[in-house]
Design an enzyme around this catalytic site. Structure first.
Site, short mmCIF file in Angstrom:
data_model
loop_
_atom_site.label_atom_id
_atom_site.label_comp_id
_atom_site.label_asym_id
_atom_site.label_seq_id
_atom_site.Cartn_x
_atom_site.Cartn_y
_atom_site.Cartn_z
CG HIS A 1 29.49 81.33 74.06
ND1 HIS A 1 30.81 80.94 74.04
CD2 HIS A 1 28.76 80.20 74.27
CE1 HIS A 1 30.89 79.63 74.26
NE2 HIS A 1 29.66 79.16 74.39
CE LYS B 1 29.41 81.02 78.39
NZ LYS B 1 28.86 79.74 78.86
#
Length: 252
Positions: A145, A149
């Site tokens: 990610h 995140k």
């Protein structure tokens, strides 16, 4: 930012309130403004709580993609307004998840860590593969990610783990370090963070002289928004209950 109800909205429209106004909240708001069947009535947060709770206008749906700290506020608003709840908040505690499920006894509720239709299909494929291969193959989850995140492993990675091991027969290892010895009955979950990629999930089935990979890449967060609004429209046509996106696409 919208902080109060929009007056004079077409009564045929789906009247929505958005909990929180982070990146996902803004994307959802933009998609609703571009739709022809939804209208934003307000943004729910601790600053607008008194104003929204004191209004009497109809609310059909609360969209919550905020933070676990806002769960109690969202829960109170659903009880107050009687609206449906579509939750995409990850990182909820076990108690919060239990309360979310219980909310489905009296309201329409859907919860998912990922509203991508591709991920929903991925979960179905992973479930089938795990049922067929788990006795002879090792299983690993890798998720990647963007650098902003907040939680790790991702909610989707946890969802994939639950699909692989619904009865919690395997030890879940979030990464490995040091002299770990021979692999046991375990599923490794590995989180990678960096850059701007919306999300990437890979499940590996590792057998003797062969490997099966099931992989999904999210290029843009728009896929989560589009999936969430599709799920919201489906949810509003259901009776009270707790639903998953897998049920929407025809799963169990």
């Amino acid at each position: 930012m919208l902080l109060s109800f929009r007056e004079g909205a077409d009564q045929r429209m789906i009247h929505t309130v958005i909990c929180g106004y982070g990146h996902m909240g803004k994307l959802i708001a933009q998609a609703i403004r571009n739709s022809d069947d939804m209208v934003i009535c307000g943004i729910l947060n601790h600053h607008s709580e008194i104003a929204l709770f004191s209004r009497r206008q109809r609310v059909d749906l609360l969209l919550d993609f905020s933070h676990p700290d806002a769960f109690a506020l969202a829960q109170r608003f659903v009880h107050h307004s009687g609206c449906a709840l579509l939750s995409g908040t990850t990182g909820l505690s076990a108690d919060q998840q239990e309360a979310l499920c219980a909310l489905g006894q009296s309201h329409r509720v859907m919860s998912s860590a990922n509203y991508s239709l591709g991920v929903a299909v991925m979960c179905k494929l992973v479930k089938q593969a795990a049922q067929l291969l788990r006795d002879e193959f090792d299983m690993e989850i890798i998720e990647l990610h963007h650098q902003d995140k907040q939680d790790a492993p991702s909610g989707t990675a946890r969802q994939l783990l639950e699909v692989i091991d619904p009865d919690q027969q395997y030890e879940a290892l979030t990464g490995r370090n040091g002299m770990i010895g021979r692999r046991g009955k375990e599923v490794g979950i590995h989180a990678v963070r960096g850059g701007t990629l919306a999300g990437e999930h890979t499940v590996l089935f590792l057998g003797e002289d062969e490997k099966l990979t099931i992989h999904h890449t999210a290029i843009s967060r728009k896929i989560f928004v589009n999936g969430a609004l599709k799920a919201a429209r489906w949810l509003l046509n259901q009776g009270n209950g707790f639903y998953t996106i897998e049920q929407m696409i025809g799963g169990n």
